[in-house]
Design a protein around this motif. Structure first.
Motif, PDB file in Angstrom:
ATOM      1  N   PHE A  67       0.841  -1.202   0.000  1.00  0.00           N
ATOM      2  CA  PHE A  67       0.000   0.000   0.000  1.00  0.00           C
ATOM      3  C   PHE A  67       0.874   1.248   0.000  1.00  0.00           C
ATOM      4  N   GLN A  68       1.869   1.286   0.868  1.00  0.00           N
ATOM      5  CA  GLN A  68       2.748   2.449   0.922  1.00  0.00           C
ATOM      6  C   GLN A  68       3.472   2.641  -0.412  1.00  0.00           C
ATOM      7  N   GLN A  69       3.953   1.558  -0.990  1.00  0.00           N
ATOM      8  CA  GLN A  69       4.627   1.649  -2.282  1.00  0.00           C
ATOM      9  C   GLN A  69       3.681   2.202  -3.356  1.00  0.00           C
ATOM     10  N   THR A  70       2.450   1.720  -3.357  1.00  0.00           N
ATOM     11  CA  THR A  70       1.475   2.150  -4.360  1.00  0.00           C
ATOM     12  C   THR A  70       1.129   3.619  -4.202  1.00  0.00           C
ATOM     13  N   PHE A  71       0.930   4.065  -2.977  1.00  0.00           N
ATOM     14  CA  PHE A  71       0.580   5.461  -2.745  1.00  0.00           C
ATOM     15  C   PHE A  71       1.729   6.394  -3.118  1.00  0.00           C
ATOM     16  N   ILE A  72       2.936   5.891  -3.033  1.00  0.00           N
ATOM     17  CA  ILE A  72       4.098   6.723  -3.352  1.00  0.00           C
ATOM     18  C   ILE A  72       4.418   6.682  -4.843  1.00  0.00           C
ATOM     19  N   GLY A  73       4.351   5.479  -5.435  1.00  0.00           N
ATOM     20  CA  GLY A  73       4.860   5.344  -6.794  1.00  0.00           C
ATOM     21  C   GLY A  73       3.956   4.688  -7.804  1.00  0.00           C
ATOM     22  N   LEU A  74       2.706   4.349  -7.434  1.00  0.00           N
ATOM     23  CA  LEU A  74       1.767   3.682  -8.331  1.00  0.00           C
ATOM     24  C   LEU A  74       2.339   2.402  -8.921  1.00  0.00           C
TER      25      LEU A  74
ATOM     26  N   THR B 189       9.517   6.382  -8.842  1.00  0.00           N
ATOM     27  CA  THR B 189       9.280   5.336  -9.837  1.00  0.00           C
ATOM     28  C   THR B 189       9.041   5.947 -11.207  1.00  0.00           C
ATOM     29  N   ALA B 190       9.225   5.130 -12.228  1.00  0.00           N
ATOM     30  CA  ALA B 190       8.957   5.583 -13.593  1.00  0.00           C
ATOM     31  C   ALA B 190       7.471   5.869 -13.783  1.00  0.00           C
ATOM     32  N   THR B 191       6.620   5.118 -13.090  1.00  0.00           N
ATOM     33  CA  THR B 191       5.175   5.299 -13.231  1.00  0.00           C
ATOM     34  C   THR B 191       4.740   6.650 -12.706  1.00  0.00           C
ATOM     35  N   ILE B 192       5.227   7.028 -11.542  1.00  0.00           N
ATOM     36  CA  ILE B 192       4.810   8.308 -10.972  1.00  0.00           C
ATOM     37  C   ILE B 192       5.422   9.459 -11.773  1.00  0.00           C
ATOM     38  N   LYS B 193       6.588   9.250 -12.348  1.00  0.00           N
ATOM     39  CA  LYS B 193       7.175  10.271 -13.225  1.00  0.00           C
ATOM     40  C   LYS B 193       6.297  10.454 -14.453  1.00  0.00           C
ATOM     41  N   ASN B 194       5.797   9.352 -15.001  1.00  0.00           N
ATOM     42  CA  ASN B 194       4.890   9.431 -16.152  1.00  0.00           C
ATOM     43  C   ASN B 194       3.616  10.181 -15.803  1.00  0.00           C
ATOM     44  N   LEU B 195       3.057   9.893 -14.618  1.00  0.00           N
ATOM     45  CA  LEU B 195       1.848  10.591 -14.184  1.00  0.00           C
ATOM     46  C   LEU B 195       2.108  12.086 -14.050  1.00  0.00           C
TER      47      LEU B 195
ATOM     48  N   ALA C 292       8.724  14.990   2.773  1.00  0.00           N
ATOM     49  CA  ALA C 292       7.813  16.095   3.062  1.00  0.00           C
ATOM     50  C   ALA C 292       6.493  15.865   2.339  1.00  0.00           C
ATOM     51  N   PHE C 293       5.394  16.124   3.046  1.00  0.00           N
ATOM     52  CA  PHE C 293       4.074  15.907   2.456  1.00  0.00           C
ATOM     53  C   PHE C 293       3.913  16.663   1.153  1.00  0.00           C
ATOM     54  N   GLU C 294       4.393  17.898   1.095  1.00  0.00           N
ATOM     55  CA  GLU C 294       4.225  18.724  -0.100  1.00  0.00           C
ATOM     56  C   GLU C 294       4.923  18.092  -1.305  1.00  0.00           C
ATOM     57  N   GLU C 295       6.060  17.424  -1.069  1.00  0.00           N
ATOM     58  CA  GLU C 295       6.767  16.756  -2.159  1.00  0.00           C
ATOM     59  C   GLU C 295       5.950  15.595  -2.710  1.00  0.00           C
ATOM     60  N   LEU C 296       5.304  14.864  -1.815  1.00  0.00           N
ATOM     61  CA  LEU C 296       4.485  13.723  -2.218  1.00  0.00           C
ATOM     62  C   LEU C 296       3.205  14.199  -2.887  1.00  0.00           C
ATOM     63  N   ASP C 297       2.565  15.169  -2.290  1.00  0.00           N
ATOM     64  CA  ASP C 297       1.272  15.654  -2.765  1.00  0.00           C
ATOM     65  C   ASP C 297       1.377  16.287  -4.151  1.00  0.00           C
ATOM     66  N   SER C 298       2.486  16.921  -4.435  1.00  0.00           N
ATOM     67  CA  SER C 298       2.670  17.636  -5.704  1.00  0.00           C
ATOM     68  C   SER C 298       3.279  16.774  -6.804  1.00  0.00           C
ATOM     69  N   LEU C 299       3.625  15.530  -6.487  1.00  0.00           N
ATOM     70  CA  LEU C 299       4.306  14.610  -7.399  1.00  0.00           C
ATOM     71  C   LEU C 299       5.732  15.054  -7.725  1.00  0.00           C
ATOM     72  N   ARG C 300       6.280  15.978  -6.947  1.00  0.00           N
ATOM     73  CA  ARG C 300       7.697  16.309  -7.139  1.00  0.00           C
ATOM     74  C   ARG C 300       8.593  15.163  -6.695  1.00  0.00           C
ATOM     75  N   TYR C 301       8.127  14.392  -5.736  1.00  0.00           N
ATOM     76  CA  TYR C 301       8.850  13.189  -5.319  1.00  0.00           C
ATOM     77  C   TYR C 301       8.491  12.083  -6.300  1.00  0.00           C
TER      78      TYR C 301
END
Length: 414
Positions: free
Chosen positions: A14-21, A85-91, A73-82
């Protein structure tokens, strides 16, 4: 019993998915149904066709907890700056180029963001989708506006969204399955929190009832959700037999769906049925054995899902089985997010009620050390530390004096 901690907990799927899809499951860390459904949907959806599916939608506090556990930092996660993974970069790249997307693409991209609780970004995309021209575009945009409002601001904008969905439905251009989805949401969120007008509630109940009575018109997945929702009406009146009849319809429809498409998303419908059955027997029938049966079935269908252990633990608390409840809450903490802080708090309270003060204090201290806890948590820990003459009492007293109200990690959805 070893001491539990929520600080930098094991990175479950779950944590992995929420962070990186995406996630990497192991024998020791299998994938839960939500993560499987969430990742599969993003991988397989067609951006040019409506139909992005949600297994479940979480509130922003869950993302805050994941940020804490990840050490980001929450803001990094919330904004997709963090972008681990390649998937979250694509998103993130799709969001960056959203000005070039049409309404269908914007809605689907918003849905992907909602699936991992990036509500602010989703809301901005839905503003761009305001140019919706067809009834279906207006309906799908309004549905997501409701979802965002429901999870982000206690449904402040839900009434307007339901009104727009109703107007779109009344054109006759919305597929029956989607109409039924809206009817189910309207029933549930009127009864839970009055997020739509009484007139719209009555309309959605009548519309859903007519659709349900036409064999083969609505897919079983939509029917299962409808029957779970409509069961809340007799349940609120204490009508046991009628509630159970609707719940059995929900179960049968879920089984039909799984027979046709045994994916993680469809399996999630049966899990949700067991969750609702557990609450039915906790609050309506007050049948301890049947509540436990439902809770055990809930865990069996998705043993990697920590909230299921917490659900059964809450039933044990209600029936006075405090020691068993504490053990289940502690199991939920070991599995990890979502709601790891809530589960640890409940474990602490159960241990304290059971007279196991040392372990209760250890749990409270884990909460205090993880982040800025609530004043109630610090006060409970301080009272126990004083009773036990524990060395932590001085720092707890200081923490209470300088308490800050932000950053609590002990919340969960209602």
């Amino acid at each position: 019993m070893t001491e539990l901690s929520i600080s930098r907990a094991n990175r479950n799927t779950f944590q992995q998915t929420f962070i990186g899809l995406e996630y990497e499951a192991t024998n020791d860390q299998p994938a839960d149904l939500f993560s499987r459904a969430c990742v599969e949907q993003y991988r397989d959806f067609s951006p040019h066709q409506f139909g992005y599916l949600f297994a479940q939608v979480f509130e922003s506090e869950v993302l805050q907890e994941v940020a804490l556990l990840e050490g980001v930092a929450f803001e990094e996660l919330d904004s997709l700056r963090y972008q681990p993974t390649a998937t979250i970069k694509n998103l993130a790249e799709l969001v960056e180029s959203s000005a070039d997307l049409d309404v269908v693409q914007l809605v689907n991209l918003s849905a992907a963001l909602i699936s991992i609780s990036r509500f602010g970004m989703a809301e901005r995309l839905l503003v761009q989708a305001a140019a919706a021209r067809t009834p279906l575009e207006a309906f799908e945009t309004a549905m997501l506006e409701f979802v965002v409002s429901n999870r982000r601001d206690d449904g402040a904008a839900s009434q307007r969204a339901f009104g727009r969905m109703r107007a779109a439905i009344e054109t006759g251009a919305i597929p029956p399955d989607r109409v039924m989805d809206a009817c189910a949401q309207g029933v549930v969120w009127f009864l839970k929190r009055r997020e739509l007008s009484e007139a719209d509630f009555d309309w959605f109940v009548a519309t859903g009832t007519v659709l349900a009575e036409k064999p083969g018109l609505v897919e079983p997945a939509a029917l299962s959700s409808w029957y779970r929702g409509i069961a809340m009406i007799p349940a609120a009146k204490g009508e046991v037999a009628a509630t159970r009849r609707y719940m059995e319809h929900a179960r049968d429809a879920a089984r039909d769906t799984i027979t046709k498409r045994p994916r993680a998303y469809e399996m999630h419908l049966m899990k949700t049925y067991h969750e609702s059955s557990l609450k039915e027997h906790m609050y309506l029938t007050r049948d301890q054995d049947r509540a436990e049966e439902s809770g055990r079935a809930l865990i069996a269908i998705d043993p990697a899902w920590s909230p299921s252990y917490g659900e059964l633990a809450e039933a044990y608390v209600r029936f006075g089985l405090i020691g068993q409840a504490a053990e289940l809450f502690e199991t939920a903490v070991r599995i990890g997010p979502p709601y790891v802080g809530h589960h640890l708090l409940q474990a602490a309270r159960c241990r304290e009620r059971a007279g196991d003060d040392e372990l209760a204090l250890a749990h409270y201290l884990s909460l205090v050390d993880a982040a800025e806890p609530s004043e109630d948590v610090i006060s409970a820990a301080l009272a126990l530390a004083r009773r036990l003459s524990h060395p932590a009492r001085a720092r707890l007293a200081a923490a209470l004096d300088g308490h800050a109200t932000t950053g609590s990690v002990t919340g969960r959805e209602g």
